[in-house]
Design a protein around this motif. Structure first.
Motif, PDB file in Angstrom:
ATOM      1  N   SER A   1       0.835  -1.204   0.000  1.00  0.00           N
ATOM      2  CA  SER A   1       0.000   0.000   0.000  1.00  0.00           C
ATOM      3  C   SER A   1       0.869   1.253   0.000  1.00  0.00           C
ATOM      4  O   SER A   1       0.596   2.219  -0.734  1.00  0.00           O
ATOM      5  CB  SER A   1      -0.924   0.007   1.215  1.00  0.00           C
TER       6      SER A   1
ATOM      7  N   ALA B   1       2.330   1.741  -3.397  1.00  0.00           N
ATOM      8  CA  ALA B   1       1.336   2.227  -4.356  1.00  0.00           C
ATOM      9  C   ALA B   1       1.088   3.722  -4.164  1.00  0.00           C
ATOM     10  O   ALA B   1       0.979   4.481  -5.134  1.00  0.00           O
ATOM     11  CB  ALA B   1       0.039   1.440  -4.203  1.00  0.00           C
ATOM     12  N   VAL B   2       0.996   4.155  -2.909  1.00  0.00           N
ATOM     13  CA  VAL B   2       0.790   5.579  -2.622  1.00  0.00           C
ATOM     14  C   VAL B   2       1.984   6.391  -3.100  1.00  0.00           C
ATOM     15  O   VAL B   2       1.838   7.464  -3.709  1.00  0.00           O
ATOM     16  CB  VAL B   2       0.546   5.792  -1.119  1.00  0.00           C
TER      17      VAL B   2
ATOM     18  N   ALA C   1       4.062   5.621  -5.469  1.00  0.00           N
ATOM     19  CA  ALA C   1       4.091   5.642  -6.929  1.00  0.00           C
ATOM     20  C   ALA C   1       3.080   6.642  -7.475  1.00  0.00           C
ATOM     21  O   ALA C   1       3.350   7.369  -8.439  1.00  0.00           O
ATOM     22  CB  ALA C   1       3.811   4.241  -7.466  1.00  0.00           C
ATOM     23  N   ALA C   2       1.893   6.668  -6.852  1.00  0.00           N
ATOM     24  CA  ALA C   2       0.864   7.599  -7.311  1.00  0.00           C
ATOM     25  C   ALA C   2       1.288   9.041  -7.065  1.00  0.00           C
ATOM     26  O   ALA C   2       1.048   9.928  -7.893  1.00  0.00           O
ATOM     27  CB  ALA C   2      -0.451   7.302  -6.595  1.00  0.00           C
ATOM     28  N   THR C   3       1.925   9.282  -5.953  1.00  0.00           N
ATOM     29  CA  THR C   3       2.377  10.639  -5.628  1.00  0.00           C
ATOM     30  C   THR C   3       3.475  11.104  -6.576  1.00  0.00           C
ATOM     31  O   THR C   3       3.559  12.291  -6.924  1.00  0.00           O
ATOM     32  CB  THR C   3       2.891  10.684  -4.179  1.00  0.00           C
TER      33      THR C   3
ATOM     34  N   SER D   1       3.803  10.239  -9.689  1.00  0.00           N
ATOM     35  CA  SER D   1       3.400  10.226 -11.093  1.00  0.00           C
ATOM     36  C   SER D   1       3.461  11.634 -11.671  1.00  0.00           C
ATOM     37  O   SER D   1       3.074  12.610 -11.015  1.00  0.00           O
ATOM     38  CB  SER D   1       1.980   9.670 -11.230  1.00  0.00           C
TER      39      SER D   1
ATOM     40  N   THR E   1      -0.682  15.052 -15.737  1.00  0.00           N
ATOM     41  CA  THR E   1      -1.240  14.693 -17.031  1.00  0.00           C
ATOM     42  C   THR E   1      -1.035  15.824 -18.021  1.00  0.00           C
ATOM     43  O   THR E   1      -0.777  16.973 -17.665  1.00  0.00           O
ATOM     44  CB  THR E   1      -2.745  14.404 -16.896  1.00  0.00           C
TER      45      THR E   1
END
Length: 205
Positions: free
Chosen positions: A184, A187-188, A190-192, A194, A197
């Motif tokens: 977890s 994953a957090v 990695a998301a942070t 990113s 867009t």
């Protein structure tokens, strides 16, 4: 007339003592070259207080069949990273769990050895591992290889040692939770990390 003394000492029925040596359980009050003891109580309980020892001897003391002081477990797990690694400690605990049974002894001696040595040592190993997972979880949080190796060890116990399986299953649950938390957190992170867009924070440009 007095009974003549034998020309050589009568051998002591020491097959069980030899077995204890195979298990590397120090019951002799005389210090050896890789363990330095301070004066203290007799060796039939716990060894006397340590002044110095090799890593292997520290792990033996940590899992001594006669018992271990909780303060020693805490002190060891708090400081061991200064002289070894978590992976090495796990390897030593795993080797300690695999207590070799004695050879050339009677069934009664084997049963006594198992009851007095093997079972206590294995329970100590599991309890030290439990303390490690509960209070020093960060070792496992940060090392997936260590987590996997520990899970393999615990799963082997669950599958092959029924008498220790209940405690081992508890450890497996704790380790599974540590794995989940680590996944977890990854994953957090990695998301942070990113990149933004192409549309940007306020929609299409």
């Amino acid at each position: 007339s007095p009974t003549p003394r034998p020309s050589s000492p009568i051998p002591h029925p020491s097959s069980l003592i030899a077995a204890l040596k195979v298990a590397q359980v120090t019951l002799n009050p005389n210090p050896n070259r890789n363990t330095v003891l301070l004066p203290g109580r007799g060796e039939l309980k716990l060894p006397r207080e340590l002044k110095g020892a090799t890593l292997t001897k520290l792990v033996e003391r940590l899992t001594h069949p006669a018992g271990v002081e909780p303060t020693f477990v805490t002190a060891f797990l708090l400081t061991y990273r200064s002289f070894t690694t978590p992976t090495t400690l796990l390897q030593l605990l795993r080797a300690r769990f695999a207590v070799p049974l004695p050879h050339n002894v009677s069934e009664a001696e084997v049963a006594l050895f198992h009851s007095c040595v093997v079972k206590p040592i294995r329970l100590r190993v599991l309890n030290v591992t439990k303390h490690w997972l509960k209070h020093y979880r960060f070792d496992f949080d940060e090392d997936s290889t260590l987590r996997d190796a520990c899970m393999t060890f615990i799963s082997e116990i669950c599958d092959t040692h029924a008498s220790y399986a209940p405690l081992a299953r508890t450890l497996r649950q704790e380790l599974t939770l540590i794995r989940w938390r680590a996944a977890s957190s990854a994953a957090v992170a990695a998301a942070t990390a990113s990149p933004p867009t192409a549309n940007g924070p306020n929609g299409p440009n």
